[in-house]
Design a protein around this motif. Structure first.
Motif, PDB file in Angstrom:
ATOM      1  N   TYR A  34      39.779   7.487  18.335  1.00  0.00           N
ATOM      2  CA  TYR A  34      39.730   8.513  19.378  1.00  0.00           C
ATOM      3  C   TYR A  34      38.348   9.176  19.428  1.00  0.00           C
ATOM      4  O   TYR A  34      37.776   9.369  20.509  1.00  0.00           O
ATOM      5  CB  TYR A  34      40.811   9.562  19.131  1.00  0.00           C
ATOM      6  CG  TYR A  34      40.631  10.819  19.960  1.00  0.00           C
ATOM      7  CD1 TYR A  34      40.995  10.846  21.295  1.00  0.00           C
ATOM      8  CD2 TYR A  34      40.072  11.973  19.397  1.00  0.00           C
ATOM      9  CE1 TYR A  34      40.809  11.985  22.066  1.00  0.00           C
ATOM     10  CE2 TYR A  34      39.881  13.114  20.151  1.00  0.00           C
ATOM     11  CZ  TYR A  34      40.259  13.108  21.486  1.00  0.00           C
ATOM     12  OH  TYR A  34      40.071  14.239  22.239  1.00  0.00           O
ATOM     13  N   ILE A  35      37.790   9.514  18.276  1.00  0.00           N
ATOM     14  CA  ILE A  35      36.476  10.167  18.232  1.00  0.00           C
ATOM     15  C   ILE A  35      35.410   9.244  18.802  1.00  0.00           C
ATOM     16  O   ILE A  35      34.517   9.678  19.560  1.00  0.00           O
ATOM     17  CB  ILE A  35      36.128  10.584  16.792  1.00  0.00           C
ATOM     18  CG1 ILE A  35      37.095  11.667  16.311  1.00  0.00           C
ATOM     19  CG2 ILE A  35      34.692  11.095  16.710  1.00  0.00           C
ATOM     20  CD1 ILE A  35      37.087  12.923  17.140  1.00  0.00           C
ATOM     21  N   ALA A 268      30.149  14.581  16.547  1.00  0.00           N
ATOM     22  CA  ALA A 268      30.460  14.502  15.116  1.00  0.00           C
ATOM     23  C   ALA A 268      30.409  15.880  14.460  1.00  0.00           C
ATOM     24  O   ALA A 268      31.279  16.236  13.652  1.00  0.00           O
ATOM     25  CB  ALA A 268      29.492  13.544  14.426  1.00  0.00           C
ATOM     26  N   LEU A 269      29.400  16.673  14.796  1.00  0.00           N
ATOM     27  CA  LEU A 269      29.307  18.025  14.244  1.00  0.00           C
ATOM     28  C   LEU A 269      30.488  18.872  14.665  1.00  0.00           C
ATOM     29  O   LEU A 269      31.107  19.567  13.847  1.00  0.00           O
ATOM     30  CB  LEU A 269      28.009  18.694  14.697  1.00  0.00           C
ATOM     31  CG  LEU A 269      26.732  18.373  13.912  1.00  0.00           C
ATOM     32  CD1 LEU A 269      25.530  19.012  14.576  1.00  0.00           C
ATOM     33  CD2 LEU A 269      26.859  18.866  12.476  1.00  0.00           C
ATOM     34  N   ARG A 270      30.818  18.823  15.938  1.00  0.00           N
ATOM     35  CA  ARG A 270      31.927  19.626  16.442  1.00  0.00           C
ATOM     36  C   ARG A 270      33.249  19.202  15.814  1.00  0.00           C
ATOM     37  O   ARG A 270      34.109  20.039  15.535  1.00  0.00           O
ATOM     38  CB  ARG A 270      32.004  19.497  17.968  1.00  0.00           C
ATOM     39  CG  ARG A 270      33.102  20.332  18.602  1.00  0.00           C
ATOM     40  CD  ARG A 270      33.002  20.251  20.108  1.00  0.00           C
ATOM     41  NE  ARG A 270      33.104  18.865  20.563  1.00  0.00           N
ATOM     42  CZ  ARG A 270      32.531  18.403  21.670  1.00  0.00           C
ATOM     43  NH1 ARG A 270      31.784  19.204  22.392  1.00  0.00           N
ATOM     44  NH2 ARG A 270      32.687  17.145  22.024  1.00  0.00           N
ATOM     45  N   TRP A 280      29.858  25.925  13.462  1.00  0.00           N
ATOM     46  CA  TRP A 280      29.182  24.629  13.492  1.00  0.00           C
ATOM     47  C   TRP A 280      28.020  24.639  14.478  1.00  0.00           C
ATOM     48  O   TRP A 280      27.051  23.897  14.308  1.00  0.00           O
ATOM     49  CB  TRP A 280      30.172  23.523  13.866  1.00  0.00           C
ATOM     50  CG  TRP A 280      30.684  23.589  15.272  1.00  0.00           C
ATOM     51  CD1 TRP A 280      31.774  24.262  15.717  1.00  0.00           C
ATOM     52  CD2 TRP A 280      30.113  22.942  16.418  1.00  0.00           C
ATOM     53  NE1 TRP A 280      31.926  24.094  17.074  1.00  0.00           N
ATOM     54  CE2 TRP A 280      30.919  23.284  17.531  1.00  0.00           C
ATOM     55  CE3 TRP A 280      29.011  22.119  16.634  1.00  0.00           C
ATOM     56  CZ2 TRP A 280      30.661  22.838  18.811  1.00  0.00           C
ATOM     57  CZ3 TRP A 280      28.747  21.669  17.905  1.00  0.00           C
ATOM     58  CH2 TRP A 280      29.562  22.021  18.982  1.00  0.00           C
ATOM     59  N   THR A 281      28.105  25.503  15.505  1.00  0.00           N
ATOM     60  CA  THR A 281      27.006  25.594  16.459  1.00  0.00           C
ATOM     61  C   THR A 281      25.734  26.139  15.805  1.00  0.00           C
ATOM     62  O   THR A 281      24.631  25.867  16.285  1.00  0.00           O
ATOM     63  CB  THR A 281      27.397  26.494  17.642  1.00  0.00           C
ATOM     64  OG1 THR A 281      27.900  27.739  17.145  1.00  0.00           O
ATOM     65  CG2 THR A 281      28.478  25.840  18.487  1.00  0.00           C
ATOM     66  N   LEU A 282      25.901  26.910  14.710  1.00  0.00           N
ATOM     67  CA  LEU A 282      24.722  27.394  13.983  1.00  0.00           C
ATOM     68  C   LEU A 282      23.958  26.225  13.379  1.00  0.00           C
ATOM     69  O   LEU A 282      22.717  26.173  13.435  1.00  0.00           O
ATOM     70  CB  LEU A 282      25.148  28.374  12.892  1.00  0.00           C
ATOM     71  CG  LEU A 282      24.032  28.908  11.985  1.00  0.00           C
ATOM     72  CD1 LEU A 282      23.019  29.699  12.801  1.00  0.00           C
ATOM     73  CD2 LEU A 282      24.622  29.785  10.875  1.00  0.00           C
ATOM     74  N   LEU A 284      24.055  23.165  14.498  1.00  0.00           N
ATOM     75  CA  LEU A 284      23.466  22.450  15.623  1.00  0.00           C
ATOM     76  C   LEU A 284      22.187  23.145  16.093  1.00  0.00           C
ATOM     77  O   LEU A 284      21.187  22.487  16.402  1.00  0.00           O
ATOM     78  CB  LEU A 284      24.473  22.372  16.774  1.00  0.00           C
ATOM     79  CG  LEU A 284      24.015  21.652  18.049  1.00  0.00           C
ATOM     80  CD1 LEU A 284      23.668  20.194  17.753  1.00  0.00           C
ATOM     81  CD2 LEU A 284      25.086  21.738  19.126  1.00  0.00           C
ATOM     82  N   GLY A 285      22.210  24.479  16.113  1.00  0.00           N
ATOM     83  CA  GLY A 285      21.021  25.225  16.514  1.00  0.00           C
ATOM     84  C   GLY A 285      19.856  25.021  15.562  1.00  0.00           C
ATOM     85  O   GLY A 285      18.707  24.874  16.000  1.00  0.00           O
ATOM     86  N   ILE A 286      20.146  25.007  14.256  1.00  0.00           N
ATOM     87  CA  ILE A 286      19.087  24.766  13.269  1.00  0.00           C
ATOM     88  C   ILE A 286      18.504  23.371  13.441  1.00  0.00           C
ATOM     89  O   ILE A 286      17.276  23.181  13.399  1.00  0.00           O
ATOM     90  CB  ILE A 286      19.639  24.957  11.840  1.00  0.00           C
ATOM     91  CG1 ILE A 286      20.029  26.429  11.621  1.00  0.00           C
ATOM     92  CG2 ILE A 286      18.609  24.516  10.804  1.00  0.00           C
ATOM     93  CD1 ILE A 286      20.742  26.677  10.308  1.00  0.00           C
ATOM     94  N   MET A 287      19.387  22.379  13.666  1.00  0.00           N
ATOM     95  CA  MET A 287      18.908  21.015  13.899  1.00  0.00           C
ATOM     96  C   MET A 287      18.029  20.957  15.141  1.00  0.00           C
ATOM     97  O   MET A 287      16.986  20.288  15.160  1.00  0.00           O
ATOM     98  CB  MET A 287      20.100  20.062  14.053  1.00  0.00           C
ATOM     99  CG  MET A 287      20.883  19.815  12.785  1.00  0.00           C
ATOM    100  SD  MET A 287      22.293  18.708  13.065  1.00  0.00           S
ATOM    101  CE  MET A 287      21.450  17.245  13.660  1.00  0.00           C
TER     102      MET A 287
END
Length: 319
Positions: A34-35, A268-270, A280-282, A284-287
């Motif tokens: 599914y992912i 994948a992060l989410r 998790w958005t933090l 993503l923001g750092i990345m």
């Protein structure tokens, strides 16, 4: 064109990856299948945005609205009409392209930031209509339990259908971007004034580029319905457009496959990091900050630079 694709150094690895993806559902857990299917859908959406932003240089700030329009078009056709399934599936991308034509007709008359702001306004208007029209679209409840043919009733069948459509769309996108039209679109991105000076109708090409990109966004919307059997108004909200932007930025604006990598990273992060923390958005923001500072061409652009070390030297000699 096909001969060039077959002779490309990327054809072998790409074909190998495709074969692996074909056999994965045979032994992978259902959740991972599914992912992967969700990554395919999101990748196609990000690729469609990259056609107008990365390759066309247009400020397409609310691209998600065309994704949602395509999804709602096929959902409403399936639930409110008795048309053949193939007609319903084709209707989604066509309606998205028509909306793209209407919005684009207004937007191409403006430039850069004004282009993007007008598109956000018009896209938000469509979102508000979908969000409030309960009798037709279901409002904020969305549409659930959308019927699918028996061929697409199982997850594995839906997975293969989505994968095949994705591959077909990627081949079409590649051919479009490598065609004279794609080259003209990139020339307009680099120097619209010079293109106008040599007689190119810049607005015409930009509008055509928007229509093509929104068509593929509509295809992604149809595939979302195939996977989820439901739609909701958040598909048209501006926050999803921002998320797609981030995917393209992570993968690399000026690369063909960069948005696919960016979509895979984001989904994948989410999915996996989001299980342990709502922040998790933090991560993503750092990345994203690290990519902007150290990999301005995106992750895929960095790897392409490693495989083609001589290209930068050639470009510098030509200056």
């Amino acid at each position: 064109m096909f001969t060039r694709m077959l002779r490309s150094r990327w054809f072998g690895p790409t074909a190998g990856i495709f074969i692996v993806l074909l056999i994965l559902p045979l032994f992978a857990p259902r959740f991972y299948v599914y992912i992967l299917a969700l990554i395919y859908v999101t990748s196609l959406l990000a690729m469609s945005l990259n056609m107008v932003v990365g390759h066309g240089g247009m400020f397409q700030f609310h691209h998600a609205v065309f994704y949602g329009v395509g999804a709602y078009a096929v959902a409403l056709m399936l639930t409110k009409t008795s048309m053949p399934i193939w007609v319903d599936f084709i209707a989604g991308p066509i309606v998205a392209a028509i909306i793209g034509l209407i919005i684009g007709w207004f937007c191409v008359r403006l430039s850069r930031l004004y282009f993007g702001m007008l598109q956000i306004s018009l896209g938000s208007l469509i979102w508000a209509i979908v969000f409030r029209w309960y009798s037709f679209t279901g409002g904020d409840d969305g549409i659930h339990g959308i019927p699918m043919p028996s061929l697409l009733s199982s997850l594995n069948n839906s997975y293969y259908f989505i994968l095949i459509i994705l591959v077909i769309c990627l081949i079409m996108m590649y051919m479009i971007l490598k065609s004279p039209f794609g080259s003209t679109l990139q020339a307009i991105r680099d120097n619209p004034q010079r293109c106008e000076a040599v007689g190119i109708n810049v607005r015409h090409y930009q509008l055509l580029g928007i229509v093509v990109a929104t068509f593929f966004a509509g295809v992604a919307g149809v595939l979302f319905v195939v996977l989820e059997h439901s739609v909701f108004a958040d598909l048209l909200f501006w926050t999803l457009s921002l998320e797609i932007f981030i995917m393209c930025l992570l993968g690399g604006w000026f690369t063909f496959a960069g948005p696919i990598l960016g979509a895979a990273i984001t989904v994948a992060l989410r999915t996996f990091v989001g299980k342990y923390t709502e922040y998790w958005t933090l991560i993503l923001g750092i990345m994203l900050i690290l990519v902007i500072f150290f990999l301005p061409e995106g992750v895929m652009g960095f790897f392409q630079g490693l495989f083609k070390p001589g290209m930068k030297e050639v470009a510098e000699r030509g200056k």
